[in-house]
Design a protein around this motif. Sequence first.
Motif, PDB file in Angstrom:
ATOM      1  N   LEU A  17      66.829  44.810 132.707  1.00  0.00           N
ATOM      2  CA  LEU A  17      66.193  44.867 131.202  1.00  0.00           C
ATOM      3  C   LEU A  17      66.844  43.770 130.606  1.00  0.00           C
ATOM      4  O   LEU A  17      66.128  42.910 129.732  1.00  0.00           O
ATOM      5  N   LYS A  18      68.147  43.447 130.512  1.00  0.00           N
ATOM      6  CA  LYS A  18      68.961  42.628 129.984  1.00  0.00           C
ATOM      7  C   LYS A  18      68.374  41.240 130.163  1.00  0.00           C
ATOM      8  O   LYS A  18      68.041  40.229 129.195  1.00  0.00           O
ATOM      9  N   HIS A  19      68.343  41.014 131.456  1.00  0.00           N
ATOM     10  CA  HIS A  19      68.275  39.406 132.074  1.00  0.00           C
ATOM     11  C   HIS A  19      66.745  39.264 132.005  1.00  0.00           C
ATOM     12  O   HIS A  19      66.511  37.914 131.701  1.00  0.00           O
ATOM     13  N   PHE A  20      65.811  40.169 132.094  1.00  0.00           N
ATOM     14  CA  PHE A  20      64.250  40.047 131.982  1.00  0.00           C
ATOM     15  C   PHE A  20      64.155  39.562 130.256  1.00  0.00           C
ATOM     16  O   PHE A  20      63.434  38.377 129.949  1.00  0.00           O
ATOM     17  N   SER A  41      78.676  35.674 124.163  1.00  0.00           N
ATOM     18  CA  SER A  41      80.067  36.171 123.561  1.00  0.00           C
ATOM     19  C   SER A  41      80.902  37.007 124.550  1.00  0.00           C
ATOM     20  O   SER A  41      82.113  36.809 124.601  1.00  0.00           O
ATOM     21  N   HIS A  42      80.198  37.534 125.618  1.00  0.00           N
ATOM     22  CA  HIS A  42      80.737  38.129 126.843  1.00  0.00           C
ATOM     23  C   HIS A  42      80.013  37.802 127.998  1.00  0.00           C
ATOM     24  O   HIS A  42      79.272  38.553 128.633  1.00  0.00           O
ATOM     25  N   ALA A  43      80.637  36.620 128.617  1.00  0.00           N
ATOM     26  CA  ALA A  43      79.810  35.985 129.598  1.00  0.00           C
ATOM     27  C   ALA A  43      79.861  36.548 130.920  1.00  0.00           C
ATOM     28  O   ALA A  43      79.008  36.489 131.678  1.00  0.00           O
ATOM     29  N   PRO A  99      72.740  36.801 139.840  1.00  0.00           N
ATOM     30  CA  PRO A  99      73.345  36.052 138.800  1.00  0.00           C
ATOM     31  C   PRO A  99      73.619  36.747 137.489  1.00  0.00           C
ATOM     32  O   PRO A  99      72.982  37.669 137.218  1.00  0.00           O
ATOM     33  N   GLY A 100      74.578  36.081 136.746  1.00  0.00           N
ATOM     34  CA  GLY A 100      74.777  36.764 135.637  1.00  0.00           C
ATOM     35  C   GLY A 100      74.095  35.954 134.192  1.00  0.00           C
ATOM     36  O   GLY A 100      73.339  34.950 134.704  1.00  0.00           O
ATOM     37  N   SER A 101      74.446  36.392 133.085  1.00  0.00           N
ATOM     38  CA  SER A 101      73.716  35.846 132.062  1.00  0.00           C
ATOM     39  C   SER A 101      73.753  34.287 131.817  1.00  0.00           C
ATOM     40  O   SER A 101      72.959  33.520 131.658  1.00  0.00           O
ATOM     41  N   PRO A 102      75.207  33.756 132.029  1.00  0.00           N
ATOM     42  CA  PRO A 102      75.161  32.418 131.778  1.00  0.00           C
ATOM     43  C   PRO A 102      74.522  31.285 132.747  1.00  0.00           C
ATOM     44  O   PRO A 102      73.847  30.412 132.462  1.00  0.00           O
ATOM     45  N   TYR A 118      81.985  32.785 126.429  1.00  0.00           N
ATOM     46  CA  TYR A 118      83.248  33.082 126.249  1.00  0.00           C
ATOM     47  C   TYR A 118      83.732  34.417 127.069  1.00  0.00           C
ATOM     48  O   TYR A 118      82.380  35.254 127.392  1.00  0.00           O
ATOM     49  N   GLU A 119      84.668  34.405 127.740  1.00  0.00           N
ATOM     50  CA  GLU A 119      85.026  35.435 128.699  1.00  0.00           C
ATOM     51  C   GLU A 119      86.688  35.875 128.542  1.00  0.00           C
ATOM     52  O   GLU A 119      87.406  34.835 128.769  1.00  0.00           O
ATOM     53  N   LEU A 120      87.035  36.723 128.270  1.00  0.00           N
ATOM     54  CA  LEU A 120      88.340  37.219 128.139  1.00  0.00           C
ATOM     55  C   LEU A 120      88.873  37.972 129.499  1.00  0.00           C
ATOM     56  O   LEU A 120      90.382  37.452 129.496  1.00  0.00           O
ATOM     57  N   HIS A 121      88.419  38.132 130.540  1.00  0.00           N
ATOM     58  CA  HIS A 121      89.302  38.625 131.583  1.00  0.00           C
ATOM     59  C   HIS A 121      89.614  37.333 132.513  1.00  0.00           C
ATOM     60  O   HIS A 121      88.887  36.390 132.890  1.00  0.00           O
ATOM     61  N   GLY A 143      88.837  33.466 126.087  1.00  0.00           N
ATOM     62  CA  GLY A 143      89.071  33.957 124.908  1.00  0.00           C
ATOM     63  C   GLY A 143      88.238  35.000 124.177  1.00  0.00           C
ATOM     64  O   GLY A 143      87.227  35.585 125.193  1.00  0.00           O
ATOM     65  N   ASP A 144      88.449  35.479 122.979  1.00  0.00           N
ATOM     66  CA  ASP A 144      87.597  36.608 122.516  1.00  0.00           C
ATOM     67  C   ASP A 144      86.458  36.199 121.989  1.00  0.00           C
ATOM     68  O   ASP A 144      86.450  35.329 121.043  1.00  0.00           O
ATOM     69  N   GLY A 145      85.263  36.367 122.642  1.00  0.00           N
ATOM     70  CA  GLY A 145      83.904  36.159 122.008  1.00  0.00           C
ATOM     71  C   GLY A 145      83.556  36.694 120.636  1.00  0.00           C
ATOM     72  O   GLY A 145      82.627  36.138 120.184  1.00  0.00           O
ATOM     73  N   PHE A 146      84.217  37.909 120.401  1.00  0.00           N
ATOM     74  CA  PHE A 146      83.754  38.300 119.073  1.00  0.00           C
ATOM     75  C   PHE A 146      84.275  37.316 117.955  1.00  0.00           C
ATOM     76  O   PHE A 146      83.543  37.423 116.940  1.00  0.00           O
ATOM     77  N   ILE A 164      75.193  39.114 122.844  1.00  0.00           N
ATOM     78  CA  ILE A 164      76.424  39.997 122.578  1.00  0.00           C
ATOM     79  C   ILE A 164      76.211  40.877 123.727  1.00  0.00           C
ATOM     80  O   ILE A 164      75.376  41.789 123.528  1.00  0.00           O
ATOM     81  N   ASP A 165      77.357  41.150 124.740  1.00  0.00           N
ATOM     82  CA  ASP A 165      77.035  42.113 125.636  1.00  0.00           C
ATOM     83  C   ASP A 165      78.480  42.434 126.242  1.00  0.00           C
ATOM     84  O   ASP A 165      79.051  42.100 127.286  1.00  0.00           O
ATOM     85  N   PRO A 166      79.215  43.094 125.153  1.00  0.00           N
ATOM     86  CA  PRO A 166      80.522  43.411 125.702  1.00  0.00           C
ATOM     87  C   PRO A 166      80.533  44.867 126.610  1.00  0.00           C
ATOM     88  O   PRO A 166      79.245  45.585 126.589  1.00  0.00           O
TER      89      PRO A 166
HETATM   90  N1  SAM Z   1      76.882  39.040 130.084  1.00  0.00           N
HETATM   91  C1  SAM Z   1      77.253  39.189 131.650  1.00  0.00           C
HETATM   92  C2  SAM Z   1      76.039  39.192 132.165  1.00  0.00           C
HETATM   93  O1  SAM Z   1      74.825  39.697 131.677  1.00  0.00           O
HETATM   94  O2  SAM Z   1      75.810  38.798 133.248  1.00  0.00           O
HETATM   95  C3  SAM Z   1      77.977  40.616 131.681  1.00  0.00           C
HETATM   96  C4  SAM Z   1      79.168  40.551 130.576  1.00  0.00           C
HETATM   97  S1  SAM Z   1      80.105  42.201 131.071  1.00  0.00           S
HETATM   98  C5  SAM Z   1      78.838  43.220 130.362  1.00  0.00           C
HETATM   99  C6  SAM Z   1      81.126  42.043 129.710  1.00  0.00           C
HETATM  100  C7  SAM Z   1      82.223  41.135 129.920  1.00  0.00           C
HETATM  101  O3  SAM Z   1      82.919  41.109 128.868  1.00  0.00           O
HETATM  102  C8  SAM Z   1      83.052  41.524 131.125  1.00  0.00           C
HETATM  103  O4  SAM Z   1      83.243  40.323 132.204  1.00  0.00           O
HETATM  104  C9  SAM Z   1      84.582  41.491 130.127  1.00  0.00           C
HETATM  105  O5  SAM Z   1      85.672  40.922 130.972  1.00  0.00           O
HETATM  106  C10 SAM Z   1      84.434  40.717 128.884  1.00  0.00           C
HETATM  107  N2  SAM Z   1      85.054  41.025 127.788  1.00  0.00           N
HETATM  108  C11 SAM Z   1      85.633  42.053 127.302  1.00  0.00           C
HETATM  109  N3  SAM Z   1      86.045  41.857 125.990  1.00  0.00           N
HETATM  110  C12 SAM Z   1      85.934  40.569 125.707  1.00  0.00           C
HETATM  111  C13 SAM Z   1      86.009  39.909 124.808  1.00  0.00           C
HETATM  112  N4  SAM Z   1      86.525  40.446 123.501  1.00  0.00           N
HETATM  113  N5  SAM Z   1      85.506  38.435 124.675  1.00  0.00           N
HETATM  114  C14 SAM Z   1      85.061  37.769 125.670  1.00  0.00           C
HETATM  115  N6  SAM Z   1      84.847  38.580 126.678  1.00  0.00           N
HETATM  116  C15 SAM Z   1      85.167  40.053 126.796  1.00  0.00           C
END
Ligand code: SAM
Length: 281
Positions: A17-20, A41-43, A99-102, A118-121, A143-146, A164-166
């Motif tokens: 649903l998200k990627h479509f 923000s959460h890649a 694939p992921g969203s990026p 942005y990706e924090l892990h 870093g922190d995408g928020f 925004i996909d945390p």
């Molecule tokens: N958007 C991606 C996709 O659709 O392919 C999936 C993202 S996944 C649901 C959430 C990601 O956010 C994880 O990889 C996690 O490590 C990362 N994450 C968690 N807190 C974060 C933050 N504050 N800033 C950036 N990334 C964060």
Amino acid sequence: MLSYRHSFHAGNYADVLKHFTLQRILSYLVQKEKPIHYIDSHAGAGGYALRSKEAEKTSEYMKGIVRLTQRHDCPELFDEYLALISQFHRQGDNLRHYPGSPWIAAHCLREQDRLFLYELHPNDHKLLLAQMKKDRRVQVQLGDGFKGALAHLPPISRRGLLLIDPPYEIKDDYQKVVKLVIEAHKRFATGCIALWYPVVERSWVKQLETAIKATGIANSVLFELSQSADRSGYGMTASGMIVINPPWTLKNELESVLPYLADVLGEQGQGKYRSERLTGE
Ligand code: SAM
């Protein structure tokens, strides 16, 4: 502590649903020549091996993207999304990569567009960097995408999408997403914002919807797909997207495919969907 890894969930019904939805938004935005800025923000890692230990542990993709790719009656509107999935996967009939969203965004966008991810892990950041390094349109930040996402708003061209996909593994995320929506909208009132949410406890989603309505931000819609009936304490049973300033075509498009998705991706006839206008235009 970051325990969430998207590799356990890649290609599940929520990703579908998200990627479509992401693909439909971007395919609309690229119709105009002006450059687009895409901010994620959460890649995540950018792409996932479905035969990995992590993905095989839950095999969520088998009840998500695999079900869709095995059908011969998919509505035409899925063509571009499914073409992207098969382009990423590359070899053979059995789906091995998702694939992921990026990556999806990068393949919907054009030379003149830019992507800020942005990706924090640290591990997922490394994988994302490796995947995107040859693409000169892309900036990848550890870093922190928020916080980081706001630095890119508004885009000079005033055209863009913030995804925004945390993970929502910390309950705070429900409040943080609303704050980010408010701040992003202050800076870029005409921009499109797409917010993903899980349904783990229905009351948390109700609070999220109420909070989004209370922001006073106009023109927002909600799409939700349930795999099974709401069940407290069971884990995610549904997920949805809240889209602010959606393309005017989006609601009709989603409504034309959501019944199909609910039918194909729902468990034992329990698939359901919602398509609602949250705030008026
Ligand atoms: N958007 C991606 C996709 O659709 O392919 C999936 C993202 S996944 C649901 C959430 C990601 O956010 C994880 O990889 C996690 O490590 C990362 N994450 C968690 N807190 C974060 C933050 N504050 N800033 C950036 N990334 C964060």
